[in-house]
Design a protein around this motif. Sequence first.
Motif, PDB file in Angstrom:
ATOM      1  N   ARG A 272       0.862  -1.178   0.000  1.00  0.00           N
ATOM      2  CA  ARG A 272       0.000   0.000   0.000  1.00  0.00           C
ATOM      3  C   ARG A 272       0.894   1.220   0.000  1.00  0.00           C
ATOM      4  NH1 ARG A 272      -3.851  -2.628   4.170  1.00  0.00           N
ATOM      5  NH2 ARG A 272      -5.432  -3.433   2.771  1.00  0.00           N
ATOM      6  N   ALA A 273       0.519   2.232  -0.771  1.00  0.00           N
ATOM      7  CA  ALA A 273       1.324   3.449  -0.857  1.00  0.00           C
ATOM      8  C   ALA A 273       1.165   4.284   0.402  1.00  0.00           C
ATOM      9  CB  ALA A 273       0.909   4.257  -2.078  1.00  0.00           C
ATOM     10  N   LEU A 274       2.248   4.960   0.753  1.00  0.00           N
ATOM     11  CA  LEU A 274       2.263   5.895   1.867  1.00  0.00           C
ATOM     12  C   LEU A 274       2.374   7.311   1.323  1.00  0.00           C
ATOM     13  CD1 LEU A 274       4.725   3.913   4.167  1.00  0.00           C
ATOM     14  CD2 LEU A 274       2.214   3.998   4.318  1.00  0.00           C
ATOM     15  N   PRO A 275       1.978   8.311   2.092  1.00  0.00           N
ATOM     16  CA  PRO A 275       2.009   9.693   1.595  1.00  0.00           C
ATOM     17  C   PRO A 275       3.375  10.158   1.085  1.00  0.00           C
ATOM     18  CG  PRO A 275       0.768   9.579   3.635  1.00  0.00           C
ATOM     19  CD  PRO A 275       1.380   8.220   3.423  1.00  0.00           C
TER      20      PRO A 275
ATOM     21  N   ARG B 218      -5.459   7.424  -8.056  1.00  0.00           N
ATOM     22  CA  ARG B 218      -5.579   7.079  -6.638  1.00  0.00           C
ATOM     23  C   ARG B 218      -4.214   6.979  -5.973  1.00  0.00           C
ATOM     24  NH1 ARG B 218      -8.977   3.758  -9.486  1.00  0.00           N
ATOM     25  NH2 ARG B 218      -7.405   2.139  -9.461  1.00  0.00           N
ATOM     26  N   GLY B 219      -3.285   6.343  -6.624  1.00  0.00           N
ATOM     27  CA  GLY B 219      -1.954   6.165  -6.060  1.00  0.00           C
ATOM     28  C   GLY B 219      -1.948   5.340  -4.786  1.00  0.00           C
TER      29      GLY B 219
ATOM     30  N   VAL C 156       7.883  -1.548  -4.646  1.00  0.00           N
ATOM     31  CA  VAL C 156       9.045  -1.413  -3.777  1.00  0.00           C
ATOM     32  C   VAL C 156      10.250  -1.994  -4.513  1.00  0.00           C
ATOM     33  CG1 VAL C 156      10.035  -1.986  -1.528  1.00  0.00           C
ATOM     34  CG2 VAL C 156       7.552  -1.632  -1.758  1.00  0.00           C
ATOM     35  N   PHE C 157      11.343  -1.207  -4.547  1.00  0.00           N
ATOM     36  CA  PHE C 157      12.535  -1.628  -5.269  1.00  0.00           C
ATOM     37  C   PHE C 157      13.782  -1.131  -4.543  1.00  0.00           C
ATOM     38  CE2 PHE C 157      11.153   2.416  -6.868  1.00  0.00           C
ATOM     39  CZ  PHE C 157      12.309   3.142  -7.098  1.00  0.00           C
ATOM     40  N   ASN C 158      14.917  -1.749  -4.822  1.00  0.00           N
ATOM     41  CA  ASN C 158      16.183  -1.327  -4.244  1.00  0.00           C
ATOM     42  C   ASN C 158      16.730  -0.136  -5.004  1.00  0.00           C
ATOM     43  OD1 ASN C 158      16.648  -3.076  -2.055  1.00  0.00           O
ATOM     44  ND2 ASN C 158      17.316  -4.707  -3.430  1.00  0.00           N
ATOM     45  N   SER C 159      17.183   0.866  -4.253  1.00  0.00           N
ATOM     46  CA  SER C 159      17.868   2.001  -4.841  1.00  0.00           C
ATOM     47  C   SER C 159      19.214   2.130  -4.139  1.00  0.00           C
ATOM     48  CB  SER C 159      17.033   3.274  -4.685  1.00  0.00           C
ATOM     49  OG  SER C 159      16.942   3.634  -3.318  1.00  0.00           O
TER      50      SER C 159
ATOM     51  N   VAL D 224       1.747   3.902  -7.697  1.00  0.00           N
ATOM     52  CA  VAL D 224       1.047   3.549  -8.931  1.00  0.00           C
ATOM     53  C   VAL D 224      -0.436   3.412  -8.607  1.00  0.00           C
ATOM     54  CG1 VAL D 224       3.078   2.380  -9.880  1.00  0.00           C
ATOM     55  CG2 VAL D 224       1.347   1.042  -8.704  1.00  0.00           C
ATOM     56  N   ASP D 225      -1.259   3.436  -9.636  1.00  0.00           N
ATOM     57  CA  ASP D 225      -2.695   3.269  -9.429  1.00  0.00           C
ATOM     58  C   ASP D 225      -3.109   1.802  -9.386  1.00  0.00           C
ATOM     59  OD1 ASP D 225      -3.600   5.965  -9.229  1.00  0.00           O
ATOM     60  OD2 ASP D 225      -3.303   6.187 -11.387  1.00  0.00           O
TER      61      ASP D 225
END
Length: 128
Positions: free
Chosen positions: A41-44, A57-58, A63-66, A75-76
């Motif tokens: 789930r996306a966070l602000p 909606r976003g 989640v990925f490594n940077s 993403v929606d």
Amino acid sequence: MRQENELSNALSEEEEVDILFFEVGPHVYGVDASQVLRIERALPDDLAVPGLGALHRGTRALVFNSLEGESHLKVDVVRGVRPIPVADLRRLPPAAVSAPYTIGACLDQARLVLLIDLLETAKTQGRH
């Protein structure tokens, strides 16, 4: 004959890349599924890339490594993962690439889908 079929299957598997398809607004994008650690789930404070389009909606995040650890791209909708033959993947010519995170394109269900690099999306936002 059986060994030939097994070899043929192994070769065809090696010639495919798993692409994760997702939506941002009305646009469909793809990423190499091996870049994605998980979907949450996306966070602000999660990363939103205006160049990909306006989020409806976003509510999801890839989640990925940077370079700085884990990053989250809002993403929606996550459409799913499908194997795409390497022969069907296309690099975009440098003149056609407007953003450094756009690396190519493929056809998905007769629709052109831009392929992006998640690490580069984080870099363009000054977050890596």
